[in-house]
Design an enzyme around this catalytic site. Sequence first.
Site, PDB file in Angstrom:
ATOM      1  CB  SER A 149      -6.356  60.124  40.249  1.00  0.00           C
ATOM      2  OG  SER A 149      -7.706  59.766  40.100  1.00  0.00           O
ATOM      3  CD  GLN A 163     -12.070  55.147  50.166  1.00  0.00           C
ATOM      4  OE1 GLN A 163     -11.390  56.091  50.524  1.00  0.00           O
ATOM      5  NE2 GLN A 163     -12.507  55.028  48.935  1.00  0.00           N
ATOM      6  CG  HIS A 177     -13.033  57.548  39.204  1.00  0.00           C
ATOM      7  ND1 HIS A 177     -11.799  57.972  38.784  1.00  0.00           N
ATOM      8  CD2 HIS A 177     -13.027  57.635  40.554  1.00  0.00           C
ATOM      9  CE1 HIS A 177     -11.074  58.295  39.827  1.00  0.00           C
ATOM     10  NE2 HIS A 177     -11.772  58.107  40.916  1.00  0.00           N
ATOM     11  CE1 TYR A 226      -6.253  65.236  35.503  1.00  0.00           C
ATOM     12  CE2 TYR A 226      -5.417  63.005  35.602  1.00  0.00           C
ATOM     13  CZ  TYR A 226      -5.417  64.253  35.037  1.00  0.00           C
ATOM     14  OH  TYR A 226      -4.578  64.532  33.991  1.00  0.00           O
TER      15      TYR A 226
END
Length: 281
Positions: free
Chosen positions: A186, A153, A37, A32
């Site tokens: 997303s 992350q 991205h 998505y």
Amino acid sequence: MQIVNTVEEVRRQVKAWRKEGLSVGLVPTMGYLHEGHKSLIDAAVRDNDRVVVSVFVNPTQFAPNEDLESYPRDLERDAALCEAAGASLIFHPEPSEMYHEGYSTFVDMRTLTQVLCGKTRPIHFSGVCTVVSKLFHIVTPDRAYFGQKDAQQLAVIRHMVEDLNFDIEIVGCPIIREEDGLAKSSRNTYLKEEERKQAVILSQALKEGQELIRQGERNAETVKKAIREKIETMPLANIDYVEIVNFKTFENITELQGEFLTAVAVYIGKTRLIDNFIMTL
Ligand code: PAF
């Protein structure tokens, strides 16, 4: 651009590229895809001869009460974006290709993962580290690209790469925002009209915090309180956390100094959104 579903196909292609002496970049995603991205793929295309984008909604990083089933998916749209951006291959495995029956090996990190998002999502980073390790073994990239929106992350992956001696350069890329400041995600697609309007409060509150620091404030509690109060002006906002931590150790700091991460997680309605800024004093 190829779209493949099996580990074997990825390995075969990467081996062929290696034989030609080509470098390989990896952009791990859950699909998505949006402009955040795209900025990772653009960076990967700039730095490498070939770029692999993985599109895999990884079940091991979702708790049973989370949005694994409803997580948005649209491979056709993702493929068009990847192709236009210059990616060479999409790896889109089925869950059974990544986790065969009887699968039982996980990568657990003992520091960095128990705080911030790890507090609310206790199994999340184990799932992330496991799937990212697997992708690193499958693709064996020279470089891998992660967004700073998921700052924890990014730090966890960097730490894992160091701990487990992966010979891979981790490239962190800046947060990409909507015009009003909301960090692209997303999960923004979950927001109803009024929620979308109020979601802007995350970036606005962080901006105010940043401004306070620029004006000389050095007390972490004071900055966190200002950010919290700003977020609380929106009736649909429910704070999960507002934290300021040392960006290397992820330990709370009381006085702002060195490189630190100011991060927030806020439910807007049922949707949990995150945002942050990193500063060095
Ligand atoms: O950031 C994400 O989209 C995911 O956590 C990742 C890194 C692709 C692992 O599933």
